[in-house]
Design a protein around this motif. Sequence first.
Motif, PDB file in Angstrom:
ATOM      1  N   GLU A  36      -9.048  21.812   4.266  1.00 54.90           N
ATOM      2  CA  GLU A  36      -7.473  21.783   3.709  1.00 54.90           C
ATOM      3  C   GLU A  36      -7.376  21.929   2.462  1.00 54.90           C
ATOM      4  O   GLU A  36      -8.252  21.967   1.630  1.00 54.90           O
ATOM      5  CB  GLU A  36      -7.142  20.245   4.188  1.00 54.90           C
ATOM      6  CG  GLU A  36      -7.899  19.239   3.546  1.00 54.90           C
ATOM      7  CD  GLU A  36      -7.323  17.956   4.331  1.00 54.90           C
ATOM      8  OE1 GLU A  36      -6.377  17.115   3.254  1.00 54.90           O
ATOM      9  OE2 GLU A  36      -7.673  17.463   5.067  1.00 54.90           O
ATOM     10  N   THR A  38      -6.353  20.523  -0.445  1.00 54.89           N
ATOM     11  CA  THR A  38      -6.763  19.640  -1.402  1.00 54.89           C
ATOM     12  C   THR A  38      -8.311  19.359  -1.408  1.00 54.89           C
ATOM     13  O   THR A  38      -8.686  18.643  -2.336  1.00 54.89           O
ATOM     14  CB  THR A  38      -6.073  18.174  -1.255  1.00 54.89           C
ATOM     15  OG1 THR A  38      -6.632  17.735   0.085  1.00 54.89           O
ATOM     16  CG2 THR A  38      -4.702  18.280  -1.241  1.00 54.89           C
ATOM     17  N   LYS A  39      -8.943  19.854  -0.637  1.00 53.97           N
ATOM     18  CA  LYS A  39     -10.418  19.626  -0.435  1.00 53.97           C
ATOM     19  C   LYS A  39     -11.028  21.135  -0.635  1.00 53.97           C
ATOM     20  O   LYS A  39     -12.365  21.128  -0.565  1.00 53.97           O
ATOM     21  CB  LYS A  39     -10.954  19.179   0.721  1.00 53.97           C
ATOM     22  CG  LYS A  39     -10.376  17.989   0.953  1.00 53.97           C
ATOM     23  CD  LYS A  39     -10.840  17.060   2.373  1.00 53.97           C
ATOM     24  CE  LYS A  39     -10.267  15.841   2.230  1.00 53.97           C
ATOM     25  NZ  LYS A  39     -10.473  14.977   3.770  1.00 53.97           N
TER      26      LYS A  39
END
Length: 115
Positions: A36, A38-39
């Motif tokens: 995702e 944000t990672k």
Amino acid sequence: MDDFVIVGAGPAGIFCALELVKQGVTNITLIDRGKEVTKRYCPRREQNIECVACKTCDITSGFGGAGAWSDGKITKDVTGTVGGWMSDFISMKELSELIEYVDQTILSFSNGGDR
């Protein structure tokens, strides 16, 4: 069991899923090997080094594809300077309508931003 499995959550996969939902299909799985947004981590960006050719590139893989890291240009302009010459395959009128449709669809998911 899924009615559709879409492999790849870049712009094409996302729009495929949206179009299926508009047709009433509700049993869809959208998969992507990337993380995702944000990672995601890119050594090149974080350490200002040459690309280290990660097994799964965090820039191009994951929901939104590379567009998740860009300024949002996932549509092609009618001049052909970005993305090739789609007007070789469809009329300029159809191309303009398609670009407008994509833009409006993207904006419908925004938080009030404008072009």
